[in-house]
Motif scaffolding. Structure first.
Motif, PDB file in Angstrom:
ATOM      1  N   GLU A   1       1.556   9.865  10.289  1.00  0.00           N
ATOM      2  CA  GLU A   1       0.757  10.538  11.311  1.00  0.00           C
ATOM      3  C   GLU A   1       0.589   9.670  12.555  1.00  0.00           C
TER       4      GLU A   1
ATOM      5  N   TYR B   1       8.908   4.405   5.868  1.00  0.00           N
ATOM      6  CA  TYR B   1       7.874   3.734   5.064  1.00  0.00           C
ATOM      7  C   TYR B   1       8.512   3.296   3.758  1.00  0.00           C
TER       8      TYR B   1
ATOM      9  N   ASP C   1       0.564   4.140  -1.764  1.00  0.00           N
ATOM     10  CA  ASP C   1       0.009   5.425  -2.186  1.00  0.00           C
ATOM     11  C   ASP C   1       0.228   6.481  -1.107  1.00  0.00           C
ATOM     12  N   ILE C   2       0.137   7.728  -1.505  1.00  0.00           N
ATOM     13  CA  ILE C   2       0.459   8.837  -0.600  1.00  0.00           C
ATOM     14  C   ILE C   2      -0.475   8.875   0.602  1.00  0.00           C
ATOM     15  N   GLY C   3      -1.744   8.486   0.413  1.00  0.00           N
ATOM     16  CA  GLY C   3      -2.692   8.496   1.524  1.00  0.00           C
ATOM     17  C   GLY C   3      -2.268   7.563   2.643  1.00  0.00           C
ATOM     18  N   ASN C   4      -1.859   6.340   2.293  1.00  0.00           N
ATOM     19  CA  ASN C   4      -1.399   5.396   3.303  1.00  0.00           C
ATOM     20  C   ASN C   4      -0.101   5.849   3.943  1.00  0.00           C
ATOM     21  N   LYS C   5       0.780   6.456   3.155  1.00  0.00           N
ATOM     22  CA  LYS C   5       2.039   6.955   3.721  1.00  0.00           C
ATOM     23  C   LYS C   5       1.766   8.060   4.737  1.00  0.00           C
ATOM     24  N   ILE C   6       0.887   8.980   4.396  1.00  0.00           N
ATOM     25  CA  ILE C   6       0.552  10.069   5.322  1.00  0.00           C
ATOM     26  C   ILE C   6      -0.034   9.510   6.600  1.00  0.00           C
ATOM     27  N   THR C   7      -0.962   8.566   6.471  1.00  0.00           N
ATOM     28  CA  THR C   7      -1.564   7.960   7.664  1.00  0.00           C
ATOM     29  C   THR C   7      -0.510   7.271   8.519  1.00  0.00           C
TER      30      THR C   7
ATOM     31  N   ARG D   1       0.864  -1.184   0.000  1.00  0.00           N
ATOM     32  CA  ARG D   1       0.000   0.000   0.000  1.00  0.00           C
ATOM     33  C   ARG D   1       0.902   1.236   0.000  1.00  0.00           C
TER      34      ARG D   1
END
Length: 215
Positions: A89, A95, A80-86, A78
Motif C-alpha cells: 500500500e 516483498y 505476515d500478511i499485514g506487513n505485506k499489505i502495508t 516481518r
C-alpha cells in the motif's frame, strides 16, 4: 552496472547479500543507518529495504523513498500478511520474507530493473513516456501539469489497487500540508483531461472514505 543500495542492520546479512549480488554484476553499497540512506538513495537504481531498523521505522523510510520512482524490494523477517499489505500500500514494488534464497532476490531485481528501464510503457489506453513525463491517449498528448502527471502515473502504475489520499500525498511532490480537497481537485482536472466521467468512470473510480482506484 546497476547500482543497488541495501538498507539492512544485520551485518552478517549485509555481507552475504552484497557479496552474492556482486557475483551477478551489481554494484552494491550498504548501510544500517536509515537517516543516512535517505540522503543518498537517489544515487541508486534500486533499493533493498529491511523494515526492522534503528532510529527509524522501515515503513517511514519506504514512504520517503517512494516519493521518487526508484523501485524498492522489502527484505524483512516481518513476513505476515499485514506487513505485506502495508508495504504494498505504501508503494513497495516487491516483498521478500526472510529467510529466502538469494537467487530469488536476483531474479526479482532483474525483473524490476527491466521494467524500470523501459522508457515507454503502455497501460490501458495510455502510452506513457517516463523520460519525457508525457502521457498520450490515441496518440494525442494529454496536457498534464507536473503534479497531475505524478498523480496519474502513481494511480496507473498501481492499477487495480485502492489508493488513499495519504498515499498520493506521500508519493508525489505535493506539499506535506496539502489538503484532501486539493488532491480531489487535481483528480477532477485529470478526469476532465482524459475524458473520464466520475459518475460512470472508465479509468478512475472514487472509493468512498479512502481515495481512488485506477480501473
Amino acid at each position: 552496472m546497476s547500482k543497488i543500495l541495501l538498507i539492512e542492520d544485520d551485518l552478517e546479512m549485509q555481507e552475504e547479500i552484497s557479496e552474492y549480488l556482486k557475483n551477478f554484476g551489481f554494484e552494491v553499497d550498504f548501510t544500517d543507518n536509515p537517516i543516512e540512506a535517505l540522503k543518498i538513495f537517489k544515487n541508486y537504481e534500486l533499493i533493498i529495504l529491511d523494515l526492522m531498523l534503528p532510529k527509524m521505522d522501515g515503513f517511514d523510510v519506504l514512504k520517503e523513498i517512494k516519493k521518487s520512482d526508484i523501485p524498492v524490494i522489502i527484505s524483512s523477517a516481518r513476513g505476515d500478511i499485514g506487513n505485506k499489505i502495508t508495504g504494498f500500500e505504501l508503494g513497495a514494488d516487491d516483498y521478500l520474507a526472510k529467510p529466502y534464497e538469494p537467487r530469488e532476490l536476483v531474479l526479482r531485481i532483474n525483473a524490476l530493473l527491466k521494467r524500470k528501464n523501459s522508457t515507454i510503457i503502455k497501460i490501458s489506453d495510455f502510452t506513457i513516456d517516463k523520460e519525457k513525463r508525457e502521457v498520450k491517449i490515441d496518440n494525442y498528448p494529454i496536457p498534464f501539469t507536473q503534479i497531475e502527471y505524478e498523480i496519474f502515473y502513481y494511480l496507473i502504475k498501481n492499477r487495480g489497487k485502492v489508493i488513499s489520499r495519504e498515499q498520493i500525498l506521500h508519493s508525489t511532490s505535493l506539499h506535506p500540508d496539502t489538503q484532501n480537497r486539493t488532491i480531489d481537485m487535481h483528480i477532477s482536472n485529470i478526469r476532465h483531461k482524459i475524458g473520464d466521467e466520475p459518475k460512470n468512470p472508465k479509468y478512475i473510480k472514487s472509493v468512498w472514505g479512502i481515495g481512488y482506484k485506477f480501473l
